[in-house]
Design an enzyme around this catalytic site. Structure first.
Site, mmCIF file in Angstrom:
data_model
loop_
_atom_site.group_PDB
_atom_site.id
_atom_site.type_symbol
_atom_site.label_atom_id
_atom_site.label_comp_id
_atom_site.label_asym_id
_atom_site.label_seq_id
_atom_site.Cartn_x
_atom_site.Cartn_y
_atom_site.Cartn_z
ATOM 1 N N CYS A 109 65.838 -34.826 9.100
ATOM 2 C CA CYS A 109 65.062 -34.561 10.315
ATOM 3 C C CYS A 109 65.245 -35.696 11.318
ATOM 4 O O CYS A 109 65.411 -36.857 10.932
ATOM 5 C CB CYS A 109 63.579 -34.401 9.981
ATOM 6 S SG CYS A 109 62.584 -33.843 11.396
ATOM 7 N N CYS A 151 61.413 -18.961 5.643
ATOM 8 C CA CYS A 151 61.229 -20.258 6.276
ATOM 9 C C CYS A 151 62.563 -20.984 6.181
ATOM 10 O O CYS A 151 63.011 -21.328 5.078
ATOM 11 C CB CYS A 151 60.123 -21.040 5.572
ATOM 12 S SG CYS A 151 59.877 -22.709 6.220
ATOM 13 N N CYS A 162 55.090 -35.859 6.310
ATOM 14 C CA CYS A 162 56.101 -34.853 5.958
ATOM 15 C C CYS A 162 57.209 -35.475 5.114
ATOM 16 O O CYS A 162 57.781 -36.511 5.477
ATOM 17 C CB CYS A 162 56.691 -34.254 7.235
ATOM 18 S SG CYS A 162 57.961 -33.009 6.935
ATOM 19 N N CYS A 171 57.394 -37.858 11.362
ATOM 20 C CA CYS A 171 56.013 -37.537 10.981
ATOM 21 C C CYS A 171 55.694 -38.155 9.616
ATOM 22 O O CYS A 171 56.397 -37.905 8.641
ATOM 23 C CB CYS A 171 55.814 -36.030 10.935
ATOM 24 S SG CYS A 171 56.213 -35.194 12.493
ATOM 25 N N GLU A 224 66.967 -26.894 2.227
ATOM 26 C CA GLU A 224 66.128 -25.960 1.492
ATOM 27 C C GLU A 224 65.593 -24.885 2.421
ATOM 28 O O GLU A 224 65.350 -25.129 3.607
ATOM 29 C CB GLU A 224 64.964 -26.701 0.818
ATOM 30 C CG GLU A 224 65.455 -27.628 -0.292
ATOM 31 C CD GLU A 224 64.332 -28.379 -0.992
ATOM 32 O OE1 GLU A 224 64.552 -28.805 -2.140
ATOM 33 O OE2 GLU A 224 63.245 -28.566 -0.393
ATOM 34 N N CYS A 265 54.426 -26.213 3.148
ATOM 35 C CA CYS A 265 54.640 -26.927 4.407
ATOM 36 C C CYS A 265 54.635 -28.438 4.184
ATOM 37 O O CYS A 265 53.725 -28.982 3.572
ATOM 38 C CB CYS A 265 53.548 -26.566 5.405
ATOM 39 S SG CYS A 265 53.731 -24.946 6.128
#
Length: 346
Positions: free
Chosen positions: A114, A107, A121, A118, A94, A339
């Site tokens: 990933c 962005c 997230c 975290c 995305e 975010c």
């Protein structure tokens, strides 16, 4: 057996020139193809109208252009646009267009999933499938630039590497993409309008400094206390704050470039005076800016946005110590584009 075609955008201009010479043509044909691929962002060889039909057919038989496709576009009530980007191997990432009165920001993602963990997230919950290639990163920027021109009547002004993935875990490809984005032969954007956001990989931050990069650096920090940061960002046990600070000090000494810290304040996690004081102490070694970011929930879990009183405590304390601080309100929350929310939901 059919030979698999090569991705032509993996070739340098010199390699394309050599290819044409080896096929009995002029070297400058490579220059023409390179311009179509990067400056004009061609998606097919048929678009390369200054080449003969025979040349285009020869390219078609030898190469492929693995361009992305915006599979789905969502628009937020605040104007933010989220793209679900389909890659050539049917994986999806995305990217987001964030408009304001004075700018439009892309962005972009650097990995499918990933590499890090975290807890706050959504992307971190996805398995890292692979790194994005330079052209796949580049294509996200081109798509958002086109959308900026179409919907906001102005070209893209800024780029942030804050989408899916840890860009420093895909270092070479990210730098190659930025090189194409900033090159006059590509999009010609200023590196000063690009910010790379990292969760903090010390040796790669030092490498960036040694490589003399011209773009800006942001660090997703969220706590300057090791025990707290490890709780919310478990990889901190490996890349601890002492090593991170040493790397950032090295970065600043080499580049003289101000460091931005991205920082979310959560209720009961990092909303006390000791948390603020630790952040002030962490920031002392170099000019810095702290972006306090509104939290965007990803479930009904442990993380809740801190009170306005806690945010005010951060702002007042940081400003009293001469540290630049801004409070950043999230955009695109209604389409999971803010975010920490990118997780291939549509």
């Amino acid at each position: 057996m059919e030979t698999k075609k090569k991705d032509i955008r993996a070739f340098t201009k010199e390699q394309l020139r050599d290819f044409f010479v080896s096929h009995g043509d002029k070297a400058f044909r490579g220059n023409q193809v390179y311009e179509w691929l990067w400056h004009k962002s061609a998606h097919s060889f048929e678009e390369m109208t200054n080449l003969s039909k025979e040349t285009r057919q020869m390219l078609e038989s030898n190469f492929t252009i693995n361009h992305i496709k915006v599979d789905q576009m969502q628009r937020s009530s605040d104007g933010t646009i989220k793209n679900a980007v389909l890659l050539h191997d049917d994986l999806v990432v995305e990217s987001v267009l964030i408009p304001t009165k004075s700018r439009t920001t892309a962005c972009v993602s650097s990995q499918v999933g990933c590499s890090l963990d975290c807890r706050f997230c959504a992307t971190a919950r996805l398995k890292r499938m692979r790194n994005l290639n330079p052209d796949e990163i580049y294509d996200q920027v081109v798509a958002i630039d086109n959308e900026s021109r179409l919907y906001f009547d102005r070209p893209l002004t800024n780029i942030v590497f804050m989408g899916m993935g840890e860009p420093l875990m895909n270092y070479n490809n990210v730098l190659q993409a930025i090189d194409k984005i900033t090159s006059p032969e590509g999009l010609g954007m200023s590196p000063k309008r690009i910010t790379l956001s990292t969760s903090g990989v010390p040796k790669m931050i030092k490498k960036m400094a040694d490589d003399g990069v011209k773009f800006k650096l942001a660090v997703s920090l969220h706590s300057a206390i090791d025990s707290v940061r490890t709780t919310i960002m478990p990889f901190n046990a490996t890349f601890n704050l002492s090593d991170l600070r040493e790397a950032l000090k090295y970065w600043y000494n080499k580049t003289k470039s101000r460091i931005t810290y991205e920082y979310v304040v959560w209720e009961g996690i990092n909303d006390k005076l000791r948390d603020v004081e630790a952040l002030v102490d962490f920031c002392r070694f170099a000019p810095s800016k702290v972006n306090l970011i509104e939290y965007n929930p990803i479930d009904e879990g442990d993380f809740r946005q801190a009170s306005n009183k806690a945010i005010d405590l951060y702002v007042d304390t940081l400003e009293r110590h001469g540290i630049v601080v801004t409070v950043r309100r999230s955009r695109g929350k209604d389409i999971d584009a803010a975010c920490g929310q990118l997780a291939n939901k549509s």
